[in-house]
Design a protein around this motif. Structure first.
Motif, PDB file in Angstrom:
ATOM      1  N   GLY A  96       0.830  -9.054  -7.379  1.00 41.12           N
ATOM      2  CA  GLY A  96       0.029 -10.024  -8.292  1.00 41.12           C
ATOM      3  C   GLY A  96      -1.304  -9.932  -8.317  1.00 41.12           C
ATOM      4  O   GLY A  96      -2.030  -9.456  -7.430  1.00 41.12           O
ATOM      5  N   SER A  97      -1.924 -10.609  -9.223  1.00 38.40           N
ATOM      6  CA  SER A  97      -3.177 -10.529  -9.468  1.00 38.40           C
ATOM      7  C   SER A  97      -3.996 -11.607  -8.498  1.00 38.40           C
ATOM      8  O   SER A  97      -3.336 -12.591  -8.283  1.00 38.40           O
ATOM      9  CB  SER A  97      -3.639 -10.638 -11.068  1.00 38.40           C
ATOM     10  OG  SER A  97      -3.235 -12.106 -11.374  1.00 38.40           O
ATOM     11  N   ARG A  98      -5.428 -11.617  -8.687  1.00 34.29           N
ATOM     12  CA  ARG A  98      -5.992 -12.717  -7.701  1.00 34.29           C
ATOM     13  C   ARG A  98      -5.693 -14.128  -8.088  1.00 34.29           C
ATOM     14  O   ARG A  98      -5.581 -14.932  -7.283  1.00 34.29           O
ATOM     15  CB  ARG A  98      -7.680 -12.484  -7.854  1.00 34.29           C
ATOM     16  CG  ARG A  98      -8.287 -13.384  -6.864  1.00 34.29           C
ATOM     17  CD  ARG A  98      -9.739 -12.824  -6.649  1.00 34.29           C
ATOM     18  NE  ARG A  98     -10.549 -12.825  -7.840  1.00 34.29           N
ATOM     19  CZ  ARG A  98     -11.819 -12.541  -7.836  1.00 34.29           C
ATOM     20  NH1 ARG A  98     -12.493 -12.272  -6.805  1.00 34.29           N
ATOM     21  NH2 ARG A  98     -12.430 -12.515  -8.958  1.00 34.29           N
ATOM     22  N   VAL A 158      -3.049  -7.695  -5.528  1.00 33.51           N
ATOM     23  CA  VAL A 158      -3.432  -6.274  -5.778  1.00 33.51           C
ATOM     24  C   VAL A 158      -4.838  -6.318  -6.345  1.00 33.51           C
ATOM     25  O   VAL A 158      -4.958  -7.102  -7.201  1.00 33.51           O
ATOM     26  CB  VAL A 158      -2.632  -5.538  -6.694  1.00 33.51           C
ATOM     27  CG1 VAL A 158      -3.157  -4.191  -6.904  1.00 33.51           C
ATOM     28  CG2 VAL A 158      -1.164  -5.407  -5.990  1.00 33.51           C
ATOM     29  N   GLY A 159      -5.732  -5.709  -5.884  1.00 34.11           N
ATOM     30  CA  GLY A 159      -7.251  -5.816  -6.203  1.00 34.11           C
ATOM     31  C   GLY A 159      -8.293  -5.383  -5.443  1.00 34.11           C
ATOM     32  O   GLY A 159      -7.871  -5.163  -4.116  1.00 34.11           O
ATOM     33  N   ALA A 186       0.816  -1.265  -0.018  1.00 35.69           N
ATOM     34  CA  ALA A 186      -0.049   0.004  -0.022  1.00 35.69           C
ATOM     35  C   ALA A 186       0.915   1.134  -0.093  1.00 35.69           C
ATOM     36  O   ALA A 186       0.482   2.271  -0.485  1.00 35.69           O
ATOM     37  CB  ALA A 186      -1.093  -0.040   1.356  1.00 35.69           C
ATOM     38  N   TYR A 187       2.015   1.099   0.523  1.00 37.65           N
ATOM     39  CA  TYR A 187       2.993   2.428   0.594  1.00 37.65           C
ATOM     40  C   TYR A 187       4.232   2.191  -0.461  1.00 37.65           C
ATOM     41  O   TYR A 187       5.213   3.095  -0.030  1.00 37.65           O
ATOM     42  CB  TYR A 187       3.241   2.748   2.147  1.00 37.65           C
ATOM     43  CG  TYR A 187       2.150   2.716   2.989  1.00 37.65           C
ATOM     44  CD1 TYR A 187       1.159   3.960   2.845  1.00 37.65           C
ATOM     45  CD2 TYR A 187       1.663   1.765   3.599  1.00 37.65           C
ATOM     46  CE1 TYR A 187       0.111   3.931   3.526  1.00 37.65           C
ATOM     47  CE2 TYR A 187       0.440   1.529   4.235  1.00 37.65           C
ATOM     48  CZ  TYR A 187      -0.450   3.026   4.363  1.00 37.65           C
ATOM     49  OH  TYR A 187      -1.540   3.114   5.005  1.00 37.65           O
ATOM     50  N   ALA A 188       4.233   1.402  -1.159  1.00 43.12           N
ATOM     51  CA  ALA A 188       5.354   1.212  -2.230  1.00 43.12           C
ATOM     52  C   ALA A 188       5.250   2.217  -3.374  1.00 43.12           C
ATOM     53  O   ALA A 188       4.307   2.685  -3.775  1.00 43.12           O
ATOM     54  CB  ALA A 188       5.212  -0.241  -2.611  1.00 43.12           C
ATOM     55  N   ASP A 189       6.546   2.940  -3.543  1.00 47.49           N
ATOM     56  CA  ASP A 189       6.869   3.862  -4.638  1.00 47.49           C
ATOM     57  C   ASP A 189       6.736   3.070  -6.128  1.00 47.49           C
ATOM     58  O   ASP A 189       6.410   3.673  -7.138  1.00 47.49           O
ATOM     59  CB  ASP A 189       7.866   4.698  -4.532  1.00 47.49           C
ATOM     60  CG  ASP A 189       7.687   5.828  -3.377  1.00 47.49           C
ATOM     61  OD1 ASP A 189       6.416   6.035  -3.217  1.00 47.49           O
ATOM     62  OD2 ASP A 189       8.429   6.349  -2.824  1.00 47.49           O
ATOM     63  N   ILE A 190       7.123   1.948  -6.228  1.00 48.49           N
ATOM     64  CA  ILE A 190       7.502   1.137  -7.348  1.00 48.49           C
ATOM     65  C   ILE A 190       6.582  -0.352  -6.937  1.00 48.49           C
ATOM     66  O   ILE A 190       7.329  -0.889  -5.908  1.00 48.49           O
ATOM     67  CB  ILE A 190       8.791   1.149  -7.774  1.00 48.49           C
ATOM     68  CG1 ILE A 190       9.248   2.498  -8.147  1.00 48.49           C
ATOM     69  CG2 ILE A 190       8.710   0.231  -9.082  1.00 48.49           C
ATOM     70  CD1 ILE A 190      10.682   2.458  -8.535  1.00 48.49           C
ATOM     71  N   ILE A 191       5.935  -0.582  -8.002  1.00 45.79           N
ATOM     72  CA  ILE A 191       5.565  -2.280  -7.676  1.00 45.79           C
ATOM     73  C   ILE A 191       5.542  -2.798  -9.144  1.00 45.79           C
ATOM     74  O   ILE A 191       5.307  -2.357  -9.918  1.00 45.79           O
ATOM     75  CB  ILE A 191       3.980  -2.272  -7.308  1.00 45.79           C
ATOM     76  CG1 ILE A 191       3.956  -1.473  -5.964  1.00 45.79           C
ATOM     77  CG2 ILE A 191       3.444  -3.696  -7.532  1.00 45.79           C
ATOM     78  CD1 ILE A 191       2.592  -1.365  -5.375  1.00 45.79           C
ATOM     79  N   VAL A 192       5.949  -4.055  -8.882  1.00 44.35           N
ATOM     80  CA  VAL A 192       6.195  -4.752 -10.237  1.00 44.35           C
ATOM     81  C   VAL A 192       5.205  -5.985 -10.130  1.00 44.35           C
ATOM     82  O   VAL A 192       5.108  -6.832  -9.180  1.00 44.35           O
ATOM     83  CB  VAL A 192       7.502  -5.504 -10.504  1.00 44.35           C
ATOM     84  CG1 VAL A 192       7.530  -6.396 -11.725  1.00 44.35           C
ATOM     85  CG2 VAL A 192       8.558  -4.406 -10.543  1.00 44.35           C
ATOM     86  N   ALA A 193       4.134  -6.354 -10.688  1.00 47.89           N
ATOM     87  CA  ALA A 193       3.098  -7.159 -10.598  1.00 47.89           C
ATOM     88  C   ALA A 193       2.790  -8.426 -11.621  1.00 47.89           C
ATOM     89  O   ALA A 193       3.350  -7.833 -12.673  1.00 47.89           O
ATOM     90  CB  ALA A 193       1.828  -6.581  -9.938  1.00 47.89           C
ATOM     91  N   GLY A 194       2.800  -9.298 -11.326  1.00 51.15           N
ATOM     92  CA  GLY A 194       2.447 -10.358 -12.517  1.00 51.15           C
ATOM     93  C   GLY A 194       1.195 -11.037 -12.377  1.00 51.15           C
ATOM     94  O   GLY A 194       0.537 -10.973 -11.177  1.00 51.15           O
ATOM     95  N   GLY A 195       0.837 -11.489 -13.439  1.00 51.27           N
ATOM     96  CA  GLY A 195      -0.606 -12.292 -13.465  1.00 51.27           C
ATOM     97  C   GLY A 195      -0.509 -13.595 -14.170  1.00 51.27           C
ATOM     98  O   GLY A 195       0.430 -14.000 -14.530  1.00 51.27           O
ATOM     99  N   ALA A 231      -3.546 -19.395  -6.968  1.00 52.00           N
ATOM    100  CA  ALA A 231      -2.677 -20.475  -7.517  1.00 52.00           C
ATOM    101  C   ALA A 231      -1.559 -20.728  -6.572  1.00 52.00           C
ATOM    102  O   ALA A 231      -1.113 -21.743  -6.749  1.00 52.00           O
ATOM    103  CB  ALA A 231      -2.327 -20.321  -8.796  1.00 52.00           C
ATOM    104  N   GLY A 232      -1.375 -19.771  -5.635  1.00 50.86           N
ATOM    105  CA  GLY A 232      -0.300 -20.187  -4.596  1.00 50.86           C
ATOM    106  C   GLY A 232       0.991 -19.819  -5.307  1.00 50.86           C
ATOM    107  O   GLY A 232       2.171 -19.860  -4.593  1.00 50.86           O
ATOM    108  N   TRP A 233       1.044 -18.862  -6.429  1.00 52.91           N
ATOM    109  CA  TRP A 233       2.325 -18.418  -6.792  1.00 52.91           C
ATOM    110  C   TRP A 233       3.045 -17.204  -6.123  1.00 52.91           C
ATOM    111  O   TRP A 233       3.932 -17.224  -6.129  1.00 52.91           O
ATOM    112  CB  TRP A 233       2.150 -17.856  -8.494  1.00 52.91           C
ATOM    113  CG  TRP A 233       1.684 -19.024  -9.441  1.00 52.91           C
ATOM    114  CD1 TRP A 233       1.156 -20.296  -9.005  1.00 52.91           C
ATOM    115  CD2 TRP A 233       1.523 -18.884 -11.057  1.00 52.91           C
ATOM    116  NE1 TRP A 233       1.048 -21.102 -10.136  1.00 52.91           N
ATOM    117  CE2 TRP A 233       1.035 -20.276 -11.222  1.00 52.91           C
ATOM    118  CE3 TRP A 233       1.634 -17.743 -11.422  1.00 52.91           C
ATOM    119  CZ2 TRP A 233       0.681 -20.449 -12.706  1.00 52.91           C
ATOM    120  CZ3 TRP A 233       0.987 -17.896 -12.939  1.00 52.91           C
ATOM    121  CH2 TRP A 233       0.772 -19.225 -13.428  1.00 52.91           C
TER     122      TRP A 233
END
Length: 364
Positions: free
Chosen positions: A270-272, A286-287, A236-245, A277-279
């Motif tokens: 990551g996404s839901r 996030v969402g 919630a307080y990160a300036d940069i986020i790398v997210a995967g789906g 899936a446990g990844w």
């Protein structure tokens, strides 16, 4: 031969609400300032910023509600609240309020509402805020809209228009609490922008007493145990986020997400489907059913951009989307889009960022 002329059909539209005259005396917008161990939760300042906009539309005062055990700490929080837009601070200082317990906090809040009659009451959708909001709304017999993503004012009736995701995040609905006051809503941290502080702003303070004794309270605080998860992901307080789906293909490919995050000093999200899936651990989701974030840079790799994910990250300053489907919804709101396989593109991005940052460090 007689003619029967049918009356013209009335145009359909929104039913105009006439406010119950008994509720017309309710004026002003209140924001609950959440404190724990002398520290104010940042969502309180975010809500003051949003409350200031609503108060200006309604031409009313914006008030901060501050409850706790130390007059000195509450006074300090009140001065900070003024810098973020509050005109007035209601303070209730009592040793009983040192640690959060639902019963005394509900009593303090409902007594204040019944005495001063605000028309809108906003709280953060934190663990504490959600617990308190539900009991206060129940005690006051008013409505509560939870986990809002947008707030507005109905110009026809001064009503609060509270928008939130529904049906699992697949739709957005706007809810209005009609002839009930105060109108209550909880808002997730990082949904609203952090306002700029104006250090010279000042306001008024009204102090009230808690009409309650320790013997009246069933729950007792035996010990304070710090959160063991405080060193975990702070999305919630990160300036940069790398997210995967799901487009990353398999769990092993998430090392590419972690590699890029390490180079950028970023958090990983990551996404839901990915967390289910446990990844990734659930605290990195996030969402709508995970975290709401507002970073300066959000890199979404292999994420389609369904509304469940979008509502959690669309307030990011810059969104870079990587997806091999050129029609993926995320490209509709991303700042920059890269059409291609994220598994192939991420290593290239990581090397490029690493080289660029190395040059900058040498130049500095």
């Amino acid at each position: 031969m007689s003619e029967n002329t049918a009356a013209p059909a009335k145009p359909k539209g929104k039913k105009r609400l006439e406010l119950d005259p008994r509720l017309a005396a309710y004026k002003g917008i209140w924001v609950f300032v959440e404190m724990e161990r002398g520290q104010v939760h940042q969502v309180s300042w975010e809500l003051l910023g949003e409350g200031r906009k609503l108060a200006d539309i309604l031409d009313v005062e914006l008030s901060a509600i501050i409850l706790g055990g130390s007059s000195e700490e509450l006074g300090s929080a009140a001065r900070s609240a003024f810098t973020y837009g509050a005109d007035l601070a209601y303070i209730v200082a009592d040793p009983i309020l040192t640690d959060y317990r639902n019963e005394p906090y509900t009593k303090a809040m409902t007594d204040l509402v019944n005495k001063y009659q605000p028309e809108i009451l906003l709280l953060g959708a934190t663990t504490l805020g959600r617990d308190l909001a539900g009991s206060v709304a129940t005690t006051l017999l008013t409505g509560l809209t939870a986990d809002c993503t947008e707030l507005a004012i109905d110009p026809d009736n001064r009503g609060l228009l509270a928008t939130r995701p529904t049906f699992g995040g697949s739709l957005l609905c706007t809810i209005q609490t009609l002839n009930y006051r105060p109108q209550m809503a909880t808002i997730r941290p990082r949904v609203m922008a952090m306002p700029d502080a104006v250090p010279e702003r000042r306001g008024r303070v009204i102090s009230e007493n808690l009409q309650m004794q320790e013997d009246d309270i069933i729950a007792k605080v035996l010990e304070f145990i710090p959160d063991e998860a405080q060193e975990q992901a702070q999305l919630a307080y990160a300036d940069i986020i790398v997210a995967g789906g799901r487009g990353m293909g398999k769990a092993e490919n998430f090392r590419l997400i972690w590699d890029l995050a390490a180079v950028l000093g970023a958090e990983v999200g990551g996404s839901r489907p990915v967390t289910h899936a446990g990844w990734l651990p659930a605290d990195r989701q996030v969402g709508q059913s995970g975290k709401t974030v507002r970073p300066k840079l959000y890199i979404a790799a292999g994420i389609s951009g369904a509304i469940q994910h979008r509502v959690g990250m669309e307030a990011s300053d810059v969104i870079i989307a990587i997806n091999n489907d050129p029609n993926a919804p995320i490209f509709d709101f991303a700042t920059y889009g890269i059409v291609g396989d994220a598994v192939q593109i991420l290593p290239v991005l990581t090397d490029a960022f690493r080289s660029r940052l190395a040059v900058n460090r040498r130049a500095g």
